[in-house]
Design a protein around this motif. Structure first.
Motif, short mmCIF file in Angstrom:
data_model
loop_
_atom_site.label_atom_id
_atom_site.label_comp_id
_atom_site.label_asym_id
_atom_site.label_seq_id
_atom_site.Cartn_x
_atom_site.Cartn_y
_atom_site.Cartn_z
N ARG A 291 0.93 -1.20 -0.03
CA ARG A 291 -0.07 0.03 0.04
C ARG A 291 0.90 1.40 0.09
NH1 ARG A 291 -4.84 -0.91 3.69
NH2 ARG A 291 -5.65 -2.69 2.65
N ASP A 292 0.45 2.28 -1.04
CA ASP A 292 1.57 3.37 -1.08
C ASP A 292 1.51 4.01 0.17
OD1 ASP A 292 1.85 2.91 -3.46
OD2 ASP A 292 0.29 3.93 -4.33
N ASP A 293 0.31 4.12 0.97
CA ASP A 293 0.22 4.86 2.15
C ASP A 293 1.09 4.11 3.47
OD1 ASP A 293 -1.59 3.04 1.89
OD2 ASP A 293 -2.76 3.41 3.54
N ASP A 296 4.93 -2.34 3.36
CA ASP A 296 5.27 -3.06 4.51
C ASP A 296 6.96 -3.50 4.30
OD1 ASP A 296 4.29 -5.46 6.34
OD2 ASP A 296 5.75 -6.30 5.41
N GLU A 297 7.62 -3.10 5.44
CA GLU A 297 9.17 -3.06 5.19
C GLU A 297 9.61 -4.69 4.76
OE1 GLU A 297 12.71 -2.07 8.29
OE2 GLU A 297 10.73 -2.38 9.11
N LEU A 298 9.03 -5.65 5.49
CA LEU A 298 9.56 -7.09 5.34
C LEU A 298 9.45 -7.43 4.05
CD1 LEU A 298 9.15 -9.00 8.65
CD2 LEU A 298 11.31 -8.15 7.55
N PHE A 299 7.91 -7.12 3.39
CA PHE A 299 7.59 -7.72 2.26
C PHE A 299 8.59 -6.68 1.08
CE2 PHE A 299 4.39 -6.99 -1.64
CZ PHE A 299 4.73 -8.34 -1.96
N GLU A 300 8.67 -5.56 1.29
CA GLU A 300 9.70 -4.93 0.47
C GLU A 300 11.18 -5.76 0.47
OE1 GLU A 300 9.20 -0.86 -0.14
OE2 GLU A 300 7.62 -1.97 -0.93
N LEU A 301 11.70 -6.01 1.59
CA LEU A 301 12.77 -6.66 1.41
C LEU A 301 12.85 -8.11 0.93
CD1 LEU A 301 15.75 -7.03 2.74
CD2 LEU A 301 14.72 -7.71 5.09
N ALA A 302 11.43 -8.86 1.19
CA ALA A 302 11.56 -10.17 0.49
C ALA A 302 11.38 -10.13 -1.07
CB ALA A 302 9.99 -10.73 1.04
N LEU A 303 10.72 -9.03 -1.58
CA LEU A 303 10.76 -8.68 -2.93
C LEU A 303 12.19 -8.48 -3.31
CD1 LEU A 303 7.70 -6.54 -3.35
CD2 LEU A 303 7.95 -8.65 -4.36
N ARG A 304 13.04 -7.65 -2.64
CA ARG A 304 14.27 -7.26 -3.20
C ARG A 304 15.28 -8.62 -2.99
NH1 ARG A 304 17.36 -3.98 -0.17
NH2 ARG A 304 15.85 -3.65 1.49
N LEU A 305 14.99 -9.56 -2.13
CA LEU A 305 15.95 -10.62 -1.95
C LEU A 305 15.42 -11.91 -3.06
CD1 LEU A 305 17.67 -12.51 -0.35
CD2 LEU A 305 15.75 -13.04 1.30
N GLU A 306 14.19 -11.79 -3.41
CA GLU A 306 13.67 -12.56 -4.52
C GLU A 306 14.28 -12.02 -5.72
OE1 GLU A 306 10.02 -11.98 -6.12
OE2 GLU A 306 9.65 -14.01 -6.92
N ALA A 307 14.32 -10.79 -6.07
CA ALA A 307 14.95 -10.37 -7.43
C ALA A 307 16.55 -10.50 -7.20
CB ALA A 307 14.64 -8.87 -7.46
N PHE A 327 6.42 -15.99 0.65
CA PHE A 327 5.77 -14.87 0.95
C PHE A 327 4.63 -15.03 1.74
CE2 PHE A 327 7.38 -13.83 -3.33
CZ PHE A 327 8.01 -12.78 -3.30
N THR A 328 4.52 -16.13 2.59
CA THR A 328 3.40 -16.40 3.41
C THR A 328 3.49 -15.69 4.87
OG1 THR A 328 4.25 -18.63 3.96
CG2 THR A 328 2.28 -18.55 2.94
N GLY A 329 4.84 -15.75 5.25
CA GLY A 329 5.17 -15.17 6.64
C GLY A 329 4.97 -13.77 6.84
N VAL A 330 5.13 -13.12 5.67
CA VAL A 330 5.00 -11.42 5.71
C VAL A 330 3.42 -11.39 5.80
CG1 VAL A 330 7.26 -10.86 4.51
CG2 VAL A 330 5.05 -11.52 3.14
N ILE A 331 2.81 -12.06 5.10
CA ILE A 331 1.17 -11.91 5.24
C ILE A 331 0.79 -12.23 6.68
CG2 ILE A 331 -0.81 -12.31 4.32
CD1 ILE A 331 0.29 -13.22 1.76
N TYR A 332 1.35 -13.38 7.17
CA TYR A 332 0.76 -13.67 8.53
C TYR A 332 1.24 -12.62 9.69
CZ TYR A 332 -0.40 -18.44 6.53
OH TYR A 332 -0.78 -19.37 5.92
N ARG A 333 2.46 -12.17 9.48
CA ARG A 333 2.99 -11.20 10.42
C ARG A 333 2.27 -10.02 10.24
NH1 ARG A 333 8.32 -9.41 12.15
NH2 ARG A 333 8.49 -11.39 12.65
N ALA A 334 1.84 -9.54 9.33
CA ALA A 334 1.16 -8.36 9.08
C ALA A 334 -0.33 -8.51 9.78
CB ALA A 334 0.75 -7.93 7.51
N MET A 335 -0.90 -9.55 9.64
CA MET A 335 -2.17 -10.08 10.27
C MET A 335 -2.16 -10.31 12.02
SD MET A 335 -3.58 -12.90 8.04
CE MET A 335 -4.23 -12.64 6.45
N GLY A 336 -1.02 -10.36 12.30
CA GLY A 336 -0.59 -10.31 13.92
C GLY A 336 -0.42 -11.63 14.38
N PHE A 337 -0.16 -12.61 13.41
CA PHE A 337 0.42 -13.98 13.96
C PHE A 337 1.81 -13.73 14.31
CE2 PHE A 337 -3.22 -15.30 11.45
CZ PHE A 337 -3.98 -16.16 12.28
N PRO A 338 2.31 -14.68 15.30
CA PRO A 338 3.71 -14.47 15.77
C PRO A 338 4.43 -15.49 14.78
CG PRO A 338 2.69 -15.61 17.42
CD PRO A 338 1.47 -15.23 16.43
#
Ligand code: CMC
Length: 388
Positions: A291-293, A296-307, A327-338
């Motif tokens: 989201r532009d507003d 998510d820092e970890l998702f950005e990092l995952a994308l850069r690592l993948e690339a 990519f599942t973990g970054v989603i779960y983390r954003a939802m609040g799962f440890p």
């Protein structure tokens, strides 16, 4: 044993015939009961896919509601079992606690543990599907020192699970709906994957005529390892470590190439081009986290690592691509799962597959005990001191 073929990790051995899941690893194709995963992801739901995977066909009108009603009615766990879960170390790994809890189901429900009785296997199927979310949520609540929340029979399967987990902290409105849909889709994408390590384990244990609860508890244990389902937790820990240490991605990948660490969430025994689940999950992560507003820092990092990895011949030459866990973990983390709950979510998704394989095997005309051979490479015969 001179005639046996050595095949470490069963990379080239088919141990059964199956009608459940088709994978073409070269083309990145995955189908449950003939239906492409992409179509199911758009049109279906986790519960419908669970039904499809377990019973072989999409539910006839009315049957899905019947299935879902049975799950609602059976979602409670016995009080004693709750007390047993509460008595286990609350900071223990949720996968260890979950496997132990599933193992006790045969003790609480011995009227559904006879593999020779089809009605019992069906009852056990319902009980497993109905109770696993309740068990998972209770383990989570204990881990954060909060009271368990009883299942609410008025809610749908996934909604009930997120409510039992997060209670009032569950986001509502548009975000709540988006998260609910995301969990549903993630579970759906995990529903089966033919003879992966945990499913093969369920079959192997079931092949001794052990009951379904024992077999599936074994599947949970097999899933816990970081080479398998535990990878989703390991990916997040890897991303956290990269972020916290500030290491350059190229330097991190050097460590991978020097075999100091594995690039978690990359590589697959069967997919040698791309993992279709990973594509779906990356899209989902983009919807939720890009989201532009509020990027998510970890998702950005995952994308850069993948690339960075996909630019590097080490990975492309070995056909290593992001798998379902990247990519599942970054989603779960954003939802609040440890992060120690991520593999539990994988288990909730994989349960229909485990059940389907256990049941299919019972009806397989070629059914017999799993008993691989070995190549013996130990000492030749020798004498025990004093015996000749
Ligand atoms: N990072 C670095 N190198 C790797 C990786 C990786 N993640 N995966 C494989 N390789 C290398 C491996 O070292 C070998 O290189 P070489 O031929 O030079 O010795 C080559 O690629 C082939 O690997 P392999 O070990 O023979 O592959 P495998 O089929 O036995 O293992 C795997 C598959 C998934 C266990 C492995 O790729 C891995 O450990 N990946 C990281 C953990 C992970 O993400 N697991 C989740 C798998 S998908 C969903 C699930 O099952 O949960």
């Amino acid at each position: 044993t001179g005639m046996t073929t050595l095949d470490p990790g069963f990379g080239n051995t088919a141990s059964c015939s199956s009608k459940i899941t088709y994978i073409d690893g070269g083309a990145g194709v995955l189908r449950y009961r003939g239906y492409p995963i992409q179509d199911l992801a758009v049109g279906s739901s986790f519960l419908e896919v669970a039904y499809l995977v377990i019973y072989g066909e999409l539910p006839e009108p009315g049957r899905l509601k019947e299935f879902s009603d049975k799950l609602r009615e059976n979602a409670d766990i016995p009080e004693d079992m709750g007390a047993f879960i509460d008595a286990m170390p609350r900071n223990g790994h949720p996968m260890a606690l979950m496997a132990s809890a599933v193992n006790t189901l045969a003790a609480y429900y011995d009227d559904s543990a006879d593999p020779a009785d089809e009605n019992q296997v069906e009852l056990a199927t319902i009980r497993l599907m109905a109770k696993l979310p309740t068990i998972a949520a209770r383990i989570y609540r204990n881990s954060i020192g909060e009271e368990p929340i009883a299942p609410d029979p008025s809610l749908g399967y996934v909604e009930n699970f997120t409510r039992m987990t997060f209670g009032e902290r569950r986001p509502d409105g548009e975000l709540g709906e988006l998260f609910g849909k995301a969990v549903d889709l993630l579970l759906l994408l995990h529903a089966d994957h033919e003879l992966n390590c945990s499913t093969a384990t369920v079959r192997v244990v079931g092949s001794s005529q052990a009951d379904i609860y024992a077999s599936i508890a074994s599947g949970v244990n097999a899933l816990s390892g970081p080479s398998h389902g535990g990878a989703n937790q390991a990916v997040l820990e890897m991303l956290d470590e990269i972020r916290d240490s500030g290491v350059e991605l190229e330097d991190f990948l050097e460590r991978v190439k020097n075999r100091e660490v594995r690039l978690m969430g990359f590589g697959h025994r069967v997919y040698k081009n791309f993992d279709p689940r990973s594509k779906q999950i990356k899209n989902l992560a983009t919807q939720i986290l890009d989201r532009d507003d509020n990027p998510d820092e970890l998702f950005e990092l995952a994308l850069r690592l993948e690339a960075a990895a996909l630019k590097d011949p080490y990975f492309t030459e070995r056909k290593l691509y992001p798998n379902v866990d990247f990519f599942t973990g970054v989603i779960y983390r954003a939802m609040g799962f440890p992060s120690n709950m991520f593999t539990v979510l994988f288990a909730l998704g994989r349960l229909p597959g485990w059940i389907a394989h256990y049941r299919e095997q019972l009806h397989d005309p070629a059914f017999r005990i799993a008993r691989p051979r070995q190549h013996y490479v130990g000492s030749p015969e020798r004498r025990y001191p004093g015996q000749g």
